[in-house]
Design a protein around this motif. Structure first.
Motif, short mmCIF file in Angstrom:
data_model
loop_
_atom_site.label_atom_id
_atom_site.label_comp_id
_atom_site.label_asym_id
_atom_site.label_seq_id
_atom_site.Cartn_x
_atom_site.Cartn_y
_atom_site.Cartn_z
N VAL A 166 36.30 55.20 86.73
CA VAL A 166 37.40 54.06 87.10
C VAL A 166 37.15 53.08 86.08
O VAL A 166 36.24 52.52 85.98
CB VAL A 166 37.22 53.48 88.44
CG1 VAL A 166 38.16 52.28 88.72
CG2 VAL A 166 37.24 54.42 89.54
N TYR A 167 38.32 52.65 85.60
CA TYR A 167 38.57 51.61 84.48
C TYR A 167 39.09 50.33 84.94
O TYR A 167 39.94 50.42 85.66
CB TYR A 167 39.49 52.04 83.21
CG TYR A 167 38.76 53.27 82.55
CD1 TYR A 167 38.36 54.55 82.83
CD2 TYR A 167 38.39 53.00 81.09
CE1 TYR A 167 37.72 55.47 82.15
CE2 TYR A 167 37.84 54.06 80.54
CZ TYR A 167 37.52 55.12 80.92
OH TYR A 167 36.84 56.11 80.14
N TYR A 168 38.29 49.17 84.57
CA TYR A 168 38.75 48.01 84.97
C TYR A 168 38.99 47.08 83.96
O TYR A 168 38.43 47.05 82.94
CB TYR A 168 37.39 47.28 85.98
CG TYR A 168 37.02 47.84 87.03
CD1 TYR A 168 35.93 48.85 87.24
CD2 TYR A 168 37.56 47.59 88.41
CE1 TYR A 168 35.73 49.78 88.17
CE2 TYR A 168 37.14 48.14 89.43
CZ TYR A 168 36.19 49.21 89.32
OH TYR A 168 35.85 49.97 90.47
N ALA B 11 27.04 55.19 89.11
CA ALA B 11 26.70 54.73 87.93
C ALA B 11 27.18 53.08 87.98
O ALA B 11 27.95 52.62 88.73
CB ALA B 11 27.35 55.11 86.64
N GLY B 12 26.54 52.19 87.17
CA GLY B 12 26.83 50.99 87.17
C GLY B 12 28.25 50.59 86.18
O GLY B 12 28.69 51.54 85.60
N ARG B 13 28.62 49.52 86.20
CA ARG B 13 29.76 49.35 85.24
C ARG B 13 29.39 48.97 83.92
O ARG B 13 28.28 48.25 83.62
CB ARG B 13 30.53 47.78 85.89
CG ARG B 13 31.17 48.19 87.16
CD ARG B 13 32.00 46.85 87.57
NE ARG B 13 32.67 47.43 88.90
CZ ARG B 13 33.50 46.39 89.62
NH1 ARG B 13 33.80 45.37 88.85
NH2 ARG B 13 34.07 46.77 90.73
N SER C 7 29.08 41.86 78.40
CA SER C 7 28.30 41.65 79.70
C SER C 7 29.42 41.32 80.69
O SER C 7 30.40 40.64 80.63
CB SER C 7 27.59 40.32 79.57
OG SER C 7 27.16 39.95 80.86
N THR C 8 29.11 42.16 82.01
CA THR C 8 29.88 41.86 83.01
C THR C 8 30.02 40.46 83.69
O THR C 8 31.05 39.81 84.05
CB THR C 8 29.50 42.59 84.16
OG1 THR C 8 28.20 42.39 84.52
CG2 THR C 8 29.58 44.12 83.88
N PHE D 85 36.13 47.72 81.32
CA PHE D 85 34.91 48.15 81.61
C PHE D 85 35.21 49.49 82.46
O PHE D 85 36.28 49.85 83.00
CB PHE D 85 34.13 47.45 82.51
CG PHE D 85 33.38 45.96 81.96
CD1 PHE D 85 34.24 45.13 81.37
CD2 PHE D 85 31.90 46.00 81.50
CE1 PHE D 85 33.44 44.03 80.74
CE2 PHE D 85 31.28 45.02 81.16
CZ PHE D 85 32.03 44.03 80.52
N ARG D 86 34.04 50.45 82.80
CA ARG D 86 34.24 51.36 83.44
C ARG D 86 33.22 51.65 84.34
O ARG D 86 32.04 51.41 83.86
CB ARG D 86 34.68 52.88 82.64
CG ARG D 86 33.48 53.01 81.61
CD ARG D 86 33.87 54.32 80.69
NE ARG D 86 32.83 54.69 79.90
CZ ARG D 86 33.06 55.37 79.04
NH1 ARG D 86 34.21 56.03 78.61
NH2 ARG D 86 31.94 56.05 78.09
N GLN D 87 33.51 52.31 85.31
CA GLN D 87 32.13 52.83 86.29
C GLN D 87 32.48 54.17 86.84
O GLN D 87 33.51 54.45 87.41
CB GLN D 87 32.45 51.75 87.42
CG GLN D 87 31.04 51.97 88.36
CD GLN D 87 30.91 50.96 89.44
OE1 GLN D 87 31.87 50.25 89.66
NE2 GLN D 87 29.78 50.82 89.99
#
Length: 127
Positions: free
Chosen positions: A94-96, A44-46, A110-111, A38-40
């Motif tokens: 930022v990449y998670y 912004a949201g994730r 979905s998160t 995911f990224r943020q």
């Protein structure tokens, strides 16, 4: 204790490439397991980027990165990699790295489907 450790972020120019890696420890992914990214961005949201089923290796991408990003896994090393090509300024975030042990297909973007998250790695793309 589950840990996801990301590496490979950095700053590049538009059109260039970067590869992100994530090593998972302390987690066993079974038939319904998946890992992904995911990224943020700022304010912004994730946002879902990509995911890969641990067994079978089916891949899923956000429309915004399809054709430019590629996700892969190394099951023996519990590693997932995101190859990012033709990067754009809007990819800056930022990449998670994420991992889930029971991810149903309808929720793969979905998160809420992912219990485990890494600390994140910054990717900055300048024009």
């Amino acid at each position: 204790q589950v840990q996801l450790e990301e590496s490979g972020g950095g700053a590049v120019q538009a059109g260039e490439s970067l590869g992100l890696s994530c090593v998972g420890s302390g987690v066993t992914l079974s038939n319904s397991g998946a890992m992904g990214w995911f990224r943020q961005g700022p304010g912004a949201g994730r946002e879902f980027v990509a995911a890969i089923r641990w067994i079978g290796g089916s891949t899923h991408y956000a429309d915004s990165v399809k054709g430019r990003f590629s996700i892969s896994r190394d099951s023996r090393r519990n590693t997932v990699r995101l190859q990012m090509n033709d990067l754009r300024p809007e990819d800056s975030a930022v990449y998670y790295c994420v991992a889930g042990t029971g991810v149903i297909l309808s929720a793969i973007r979905s998160t809420n489907a992912y219990r485990y998250w890494g600390q994140g790695t910054q990717v900055t793309v300048s024009s």
